[in-house]
Design an enzyme around this catalytic site. Structure first.
Site, PDB file in Angstrom:
ATOM      1  N   ASP A  53       0.841  -1.204   0.000  1.00 58.68           N
ATOM      2  CA  ASP A  53       0.000   0.000   0.000  1.00 58.68           C
ATOM      3  C   ASP A  53       0.872   1.248   0.000  1.00 58.68           C
ATOM      4  OD1 ASP A  53      -1.902  -1.879   0.267  1.00 58.68           O
ATOM      5  OD2 ASP A  53      -2.680  -1.196   2.210  1.00 58.68           O
ATOM      6  N   GLU A  95       3.856   1.660  -1.254  1.00 55.13           N
ATOM      7  CA  GLU A  95       4.434   1.881  -2.573  1.00 55.13           C
ATOM      8  C   GLU A  95       3.373   2.481  -3.504  1.00 55.13           C
ATOM      9  OE1 GLU A  95       7.330   1.930  -3.507  1.00 55.13           O
ATOM     10  OE2 GLU A  95       7.345   1.701  -5.683  1.00 55.13           O
ATOM     11  N   TYR A  96       2.163   1.960  -3.392  1.00 51.01           N
ATOM     12  CA  TYR A  96       1.066   2.493  -4.216  1.00 51.01           C
ATOM     13  C   TYR A  96       0.877   3.982  -3.900  1.00 51.01           C
ATOM     14  CZ  TYR A  96      -3.448   3.146  -6.419  1.00 51.01           C
ATOM     15  OH  TYR A  96      -4.452   3.632  -7.216  1.00 51.01           O
ATOM     16  N   ASP A  97       0.840   4.291  -2.620  1.00 46.19           N
ATOM     17  CA  ASP A  97       0.636   5.690  -2.205  1.00 46.19           C
ATOM     18  C   ASP A  97       1.744   6.585  -2.744  1.00 46.19           C
ATOM     19  OD1 ASP A  97      -1.581   4.959  -0.880  1.00 46.19           O
ATOM     20  OD2 ASP A  97      -0.681   4.968   1.120  1.00 46.19           O
ATOM     21  N   LEU A 139     -36.695  -8.030 -14.456  1.00 45.85           N
ATOM     22  CA  LEU A 139     -36.849  -9.448 -14.792  1.00 45.85           C
ATOM     23  C   LEU A 139     -38.114 -10.004 -14.161  1.00 45.85           C
ATOM     24  CD1 LEU A 139     -33.257 -10.825 -14.072  1.00 45.85           C
ATOM     25  CD2 LEU A 139     -34.299 -10.479 -16.305  1.00 45.85           C
ATOM     26  N   GLU A 188     -26.428 -17.333 -12.933  1.00 46.00           N
ATOM     27  CA  GLU A 188     -25.537 -16.431 -12.181  1.00 46.00           C
ATOM     28  C   GLU A 188     -26.170 -16.099 -10.837  1.00 46.00           C
ATOM     29  OE1 GLU A 188     -25.416 -12.902 -14.629  1.00 46.00           O
ATOM     30  OE2 GLU A 188     -24.892 -14.061 -16.403  1.00 46.00           O
ATOM     31  N   LYS A 208     -27.756 -13.794  -8.152  1.00 46.39           N
ATOM     32  CA  LYS A 208     -28.412 -12.493  -8.280  1.00 46.39           C
ATOM     33  C   LYS A 208     -27.877 -11.611  -7.148  1.00 46.39           C
ATOM     34  CE  LYS A 208     -33.041 -10.574  -8.813  1.00 46.39           C
ATOM     35  NZ  LYS A 208     -32.864  -9.432  -7.962  1.00 46.39           N
ATOM     36  N   ASP A 223     -27.623  -8.611  -4.667  1.00 44.92           N
ATOM     37  CA  ASP A 223     -28.646  -7.738  -4.090  1.00 44.92           C
ATOM     38  C   ASP A 223     -28.071  -6.345  -3.881  1.00 44.92           C
ATOM     39  OD1 ASP A 223     -31.116  -7.128  -3.213  1.00 44.92           O
ATOM     40  OD2 ASP A 223     -30.880  -7.965  -1.206  1.00 44.92           O
ATOM     41  N   GLU A 265     -24.217  -4.604 -11.264  1.00 46.04           N
ATOM     42  CA  GLU A 265     -24.815  -4.323  -9.965  1.00 46.04           C
ATOM     43  C   GLU A 265     -23.745  -3.757  -9.030  1.00 46.04           C
ATOM     44  OE1 GLU A 265     -27.954  -5.133 -10.118  1.00 46.04           O
ATOM     45  OE2 GLU A 265     -28.717  -5.360  -8.078  1.00 46.04           O
ATOM     46  N   TYR A 276     -22.756  -7.768 -15.632  1.00 45.53           N
ATOM     47  CA  TYR A 276     -23.411  -8.958 -16.172  1.00 45.53           C
ATOM     48  C   TYR A 276     -24.132  -8.736 -17.489  1.00 45.53           C
ATOM     49  CZ  TYR A 276     -26.939  -6.513 -13.394  1.00 45.53           C
ATOM     50  OH  TYR A 276     -27.729  -5.547 -12.835  1.00 45.53           O
ATOM     51  N   LYS A 299     -30.296 -17.046 -17.737  1.00 44.15           N
ATOM     52  CA  LYS A 299     -30.371 -16.364 -19.029  1.00 44.15           C
ATOM     53  C   LYS A 299     -30.153 -17.361 -20.161  1.00 44.15           C
ATOM     54  CE  LYS A 299     -28.266 -12.353 -16.879  1.00 44.15           C
ATOM     55  NZ  LYS A 299     -27.060 -11.578 -16.647  1.00 44.15           N
ATOM     56  N   LYS A 325     -36.055 -16.493  -7.191  1.00 40.17           N
ATOM     57  CA  LYS A 325     -35.869 -15.894  -5.868  1.00 40.17           C
ATOM     58  C   LYS A 325     -35.817 -16.981  -4.814  1.00 40.17           C
ATOM     59  CE  LYS A 325     -36.201 -11.357  -6.211  1.00 40.17           C
ATOM     60  NZ  LYS A 325     -37.163 -10.634  -5.563  1.00 40.17           N
ATOM     61  N   CYS A 376     -35.888  11.480  28.382  1.00 45.23           N
ATOM     62  CA  CYS A 376     -35.267  10.161  28.299  1.00 45.23           C
ATOM     63  C   CYS A 376     -36.121   9.129  29.044  1.00 45.23           C
ATOM     64  CB  CYS A 376     -33.858  10.198  28.894  1.00 45.23           C
ATOM     65  SG  CYS A 376     -33.123   8.557  29.031  1.00 45.23           S
ATOM     66  N   CYS A 393     -33.676   7.975  32.286  1.00 39.34           N
ATOM     67  CA  CYS A 393     -33.256   8.855  33.378  1.00 39.34           C
ATOM     68  C   CYS A 393     -34.083  10.140  33.459  1.00 39.34           C
ATOM     69  CB  CYS A 393     -31.767   9.181  33.260  1.00 39.34           C
ATOM     70  SG  CYS A 393     -31.398  10.292  31.903  1.00 39.34           S
ATOM     71  N   CYS A 444     -30.540  11.427  24.467  1.00 38.85           N
ATOM     72  CA  CYS A 444     -30.641  11.824  25.874  1.00 38.85           C
ATOM     73  C   CYS A 444     -29.344  12.520  26.245  1.00 38.85           C
ATOM     74  CB  CYS A 444     -30.825  10.578  26.743  1.00 38.85           C
ATOM     75  SG  CYS A 444     -30.290  10.798  28.449  1.00 38.85           S
ATOM     76  N   CYS A 463     -26.885   8.998  32.816  1.00 39.21           N
ATOM     77  CA  CYS A 463     -28.049   8.162  32.491  1.00 39.21           C
ATOM     78  C   CYS A 463     -27.652   6.689  32.639  1.00 39.21           C
ATOM     79  CB  CYS A 463     -28.476   8.459  31.059  1.00 39.21           C
ATOM     80  SG  CYS A 463     -29.707   7.317  30.416  1.00 39.21           S
TER      81      CYS A 463
HETATM   82  S1  IVH Z   1     -29.480  -9.398 -15.705  1.00 40.77           S
HETATM   83  C1  IVH Z   1     -32.957  -7.346 -18.432  1.00 40.77           C
HETATM   84  N1  IVH Z   1     -27.911 -10.501 -13.917  1.00 40.77           N
HETATM   85  O1  IVH Z   1     -31.699  -8.016 -10.602  1.00 40.77           O
HETATM   86  C2  IVH Z   1     -32.440  -7.357 -17.026  1.00 40.77           C
HETATM   87  N2  IVH Z   1     -29.475  -8.873 -13.185  1.00 40.77           N
HETATM   88  O2  IVH Z   1     -34.560  -8.503 -10.724  1.00 40.77           O
HETATM   89  C3  IVH Z   1     -31.086  -7.950 -17.013  1.00 40.77           C
HETATM   90  N3  IVH Z   1     -29.367  -8.366 -10.802  1.00 40.77           N
HETATM   91  O3  IVH Z   1     -32.465  -5.172 -12.513  1.00 40.77           O
HETATM   92  C4  IVH Z   1     -30.593  -8.104 -15.655  1.00 40.77           C
HETATM   93  N4  IVH Z   1     -27.709  -9.744 -10.322  1.00 40.77           N
HETATM   94  O4  IVH Z   1     -30.456  -5.051 -10.895  1.00 40.77           O
HETATM   95  C5  IVH Z   1     -28.907  -9.623 -14.139  1.00 40.77           C
HETATM   96  N5  IVH Z   1     -26.440 -11.545 -12.435  1.00 40.77           N
HETATM   97  C6  IVH Z   1     -27.412 -10.658 -12.674  1.00 40.77           C
HETATM   98  C7  IVH Z   1     -27.969  -9.873 -11.649  1.00 40.77           C
HETATM   99  C8  IVH Z   1     -29.019  -8.989 -11.951  1.00 40.77           C
HETATM  100  C9  IVH Z   1     -28.546  -8.836  -9.847  1.00 40.77           C
HETATM  101  C10 IVH Z   1     -30.439  -7.367 -10.578  1.00 40.77           C
HETATM  102  C11 IVH Z   1     -30.517  -6.274 -11.610  1.00 40.77           C
HETATM  103  C12 IVH Z   1     -31.883  -6.407 -12.227  1.00 40.77           C
HETATM  104  C13 IVH Z   1     -32.643  -7.127 -11.154  1.00 40.77           C
HETATM  105  C14 IVH Z   1     -33.829  -7.879 -11.723  1.00 40.77           C
END
Ligand code: IVH
Length: 675
Positions: A36, A38-40, A85, A116, A118, A120, A176, A228, A292, A316, A410, A413, A428, A433
């Site tokens: 780190d 060296e990077y700095d 989706l 893949e 998903k 969050d 994402e 993705y 997909k 899901k 509070c 107290c 508070c 307290c």
């Molecule tokens: S593909 C046409 N791949 O999930 C939409 N989406 O529920 C193509 N998401 O809006 C999305 N991981 O925000 C895709 N591996 C993944 C994902 C992913 C998370 C999210 C994305 C999307 C939402 C749909």
């Protein structure tokens, strides 16, 4: 612009290229080759040359930070709409999805898919013009999003330029933005230490970071990206999702972990099961899998519907949600006086765990969701994250539900309550307290602080109520006879607690600083301080003006530290703790020069089951100056192999990396010095 000498221009170009390479190795491959420091050093040199010559390349890493705060975000129209989706919740729905595809294509041939995880987080589009990142935007309503370019640039794994270069006019890359669970938890701990409300889940924390008008705040949150998909593109023709992912990877974009390529719905279902099983080991939160159709030609034929494409579906995982009633709302007073409303629920089983409490965070949240005592609510539990109320089911209201106004005094107290300036918290202000005092003791004993096992909530309350521990200093004065008189203790449990207290006398400076409960000083700040001060005396003798000179140390934190050590009572506490035999070592202190720690400059990768948890071994390696990386590469020095090693073993073997056991690692460190 003034003409810049060729040699300087060349040096700038080389620095930009090298720093970009190091950034990629660190943030995408998790396999750095320089320290780190060296990077700095390289970064500072580049910054200096840029400033002196007024010459900045568009993809210079210095351009990731420093954009002035905005008044509001500009709107951005997506060239291709960012669709959502359809969801599937059962395995049968996956089979039906395949049947629909076959009917639509009028074919019974096998279909290839990618599966893949998903992520969050929140969807982002990155627009590159002639290979340079030109704009980044949120999804918004799918057609129009917000321009968050300054914020996205702060994410170190986002390439500022597509490398190797490609004759691309324009390409929209989608992915994402998310936050790892451990960073989310650390952020929340820090927020709580600072008296700020915690985020409900990593997605909200990531979204909150991206919505900042001041990108210097975004830069402080550890965000990641997984790419993705693509939107509009000119000048390149991808054949399939796998082809696209490979291109993204080859051009240094981070892509989703664990992508699988399978044939037919049954294999898709097997893969979903596999992801569901493995998801607890992923560093990020996944709420499902995205399936997909792999071939782009087939995707084209299938086309899109209003909500999303016909060729993809999101499976899901069963939601960790339940419905229950709010029996009462209790106001809890934290260590810094922040008053948090907590809902006590009729116990409900959510994903195998009984939930009977949920934080309501603050009164803005109560107002926004219109939560009342007696309401029937939907509660969600995500991963290890504390459960929270998502929504009220209004149809179930009977009219007897009670609103809960913010407190004017509070609840513990009776002191005056103040609303935090510009914030959402009520606090508070009573220094003595009893709730605050007990919370300070609990904090002192907690796992990330002095780690005194057995001194949790219940025992602290008991010891406090009996007058045995009214300040954390008293912990070290406890005697067995005192404990044995208490209802919860017998010979064995009393001895265990005394042993745990004894053990905690040997601690690290980072833990000790954190345990003092200085406002705004969370785990991260404590570690930063320990890295810069050899001992506590050096820290409290330092003036705030000097503290601010530490990189990443804000004025707010520096002032709070100075304020804390200005109080003679706090200095007296330190003196008493020393007198009571506390021994504080400081393995985090960065001594100047090299070769001061046994693993300085060495890179390790761990595989298989080790005698201690991975987290602990990783921490130890880092404490000893080494770097623990997630994957084996040419720059790995040692693979530490435990029982049932994984594929890393094969890779290390083929690369000729030295393979050592856990015991050998301990020898390298010199076990004796550790304890
Ligand atoms: S593909 C046409 N791949 O999930 C939409 N989406 O529920 C193509 N998401 O809006 C999305 N991981 O925000 C895709 N591996 C993944 C994902 C992913 C998370 C999210 C994305 C999307 C939402 C749909």
């Amino acid at each position: 612009m003034k003409k810049i000498p060729d040699d300087i221009k060349h040096e700038i170009e080389v620095l930009v290229k090298d720093l970009t390479e190091h950034c990629y190795r660190y943030y995408v491959l998790d396999s750095p080759v320089i320290s780190d420091e060296e990077y700095d050093r390289l970064y500072r040199r580049l910054k200096e040359l840029e400033e002196r010559n007024n010459f900045i390349l568009p993809d210079s890493p210095t351009q990731r930070v420093g954009a002035p705060p905005l008044d509001k975000f500009k709107k951005v129209r997506h060239t291709e709409p960012m669709l959502s989706l359809d969801n599937a919740f059962t395995h049968d729905e996956i089979r039906e999805f395949e049947q629909r595809l076959k009917r639509f294509l009028d074919s019974d041939e096998n279909i290839e898919y990618t599966v893949e995880p998903k992520y969050d987080g929140l969807a982002i589009e990155l627009t590159y013009r002639k290979g340079v990142l030109y704009k980044a935007s949120t999804r918004g309503d799918g057609y129009e999003g917000e321009d968050v370019t300054n914020n996205i640039k702060t994410i170190k794994s986002v390439p500022l330029k597509i490398e190797p270069g490609h004759p691309l006019e324009e390409i929209d890359i989608r992915g994402e933005v998310y936050m790892d669970i451990k960073d989310f938890e650390a952020l929340n701990r820090d927020r709580e230490a600072q008296g700020e409300p915690a985020f409900a889940n990593p997605r909200n924390a990531a979204a909150g970071a991206i919505r900042q008008l001041d990108s210097s705040i975004t830069a402080k949150r550890r965000l990641h990206l997984a790419c993705y998909g693509i939107g509009a593109v000119t000048g390149i023709d991808f054949k399939s999702q796998l082809d696209l992912i490979k291109w993204l990877e080859d051009h240094r974009f981070p892509v989703p972990l664990n992508i699988r390529h399978v044939n037919g719905a049954n294999k898709v279902i097997d893969t979903i099961r596999e992801i569901e099983e493995r998801r607890k080991d992923f560093p990020f939160e996944t709420d499902g899998a995205v399936i997909k159709v792999n071939e782009f030609e087939m995707q084209q034929k299938l086309g899109v519907k209003t909500r999303g494409p016909r060729w993809a579906i999101a499976y899901k995982f069963p939601a960790h949600q339940g419905t229950t009633k709010i029996d009462k709302i209790i106001l809890s007073v934290g260590r810094t006086g922040t008053i948090t409303p907590v809902a006590f629920l009729e116990p409900v089983n959510i994903g195998g765990v009984t939930v009977s409490r949920s934080t309501l965070h603050n009164w803005d949240e109560i107002k926004r969701k219109d939560i009342r005592i007696g309401d029937i609510v939907v509660v969600e539990r995500a991963g290890d994250v504390i459960p929270h109320v998502i929504a009220v089911i209004r149809d179930k209201r009977t009219g007897t539900e009670e609103k809960i106004p913010p407190p004017d005094k509070c609840p513990v107290c009776g002191s005056v309550v103040e609303r935090e300036e510009g914030g959402v918290a009520f606090r508070c202000i009573g220094l003595n307290c009893s709730a605050q005092v007990q919370e300070r003791i609990k904090h002192y004993a907690s796992r990330a602080a002095m780690d005194i096992e057995g001194l949790g909530e219940k025992n602290v309350e008991l010891l406090y109520s009996k007058g045995l521990v009214t300040h954390f200093v008293d912990i070290y004065k406890l005697k067995k006879e005192d404990l044995l008189e208490l209802p919860r203790f017998a010979e064995r449990s009393a001895q265990n607690l005394l042993d745990a207290i004894e053990k905690s006398r040997n601690t690290t400076l980072a833990r000790f600083i954190y345990s003092l409960g200085i406002i705004h000083v969370g785990e991260y700040a404590a570690k930063l301080l320990a890295g810069n001060f050899e001992n506590i005396e050096d820290l409290y003798r330092t003036k705030p003006e000097k503290l601010i000179e530490i990189k990443q140390m804000g004025e707010k934190i520096a002032d709070s530290i100075a304020h804390f050590f200005n109080d003679p009572e706090n200095l007296n506490t330190l003196k008493m703790l020393k007198g009571l035999g506390l021994k504080i070592s400081n393995p985090d202190f960065k001594m100047t020069g090299t070769g001061t720690r046994p693993l300085d400059g060495m890179t390790f990768v761990l595989t298989g089951t080790l005698p201690e948890s991975r987290k602990e071994v990783k921490h130890l390696i880092e404490q000893m100056g080494g770097h623990a990386s997630g994957s084996v590469s040419g720059s790995t020095d040692y693979l530490v192999m435990g029982e049932s090693p994984g594929s890393k073993f094969k890779k290390a073997n083929s690369l000729g990396v030295s393979i050592i056991s856990y015991e050998e690692l301990m020898k390298m460190i010199g076990e004796g010095e550790l304890k």
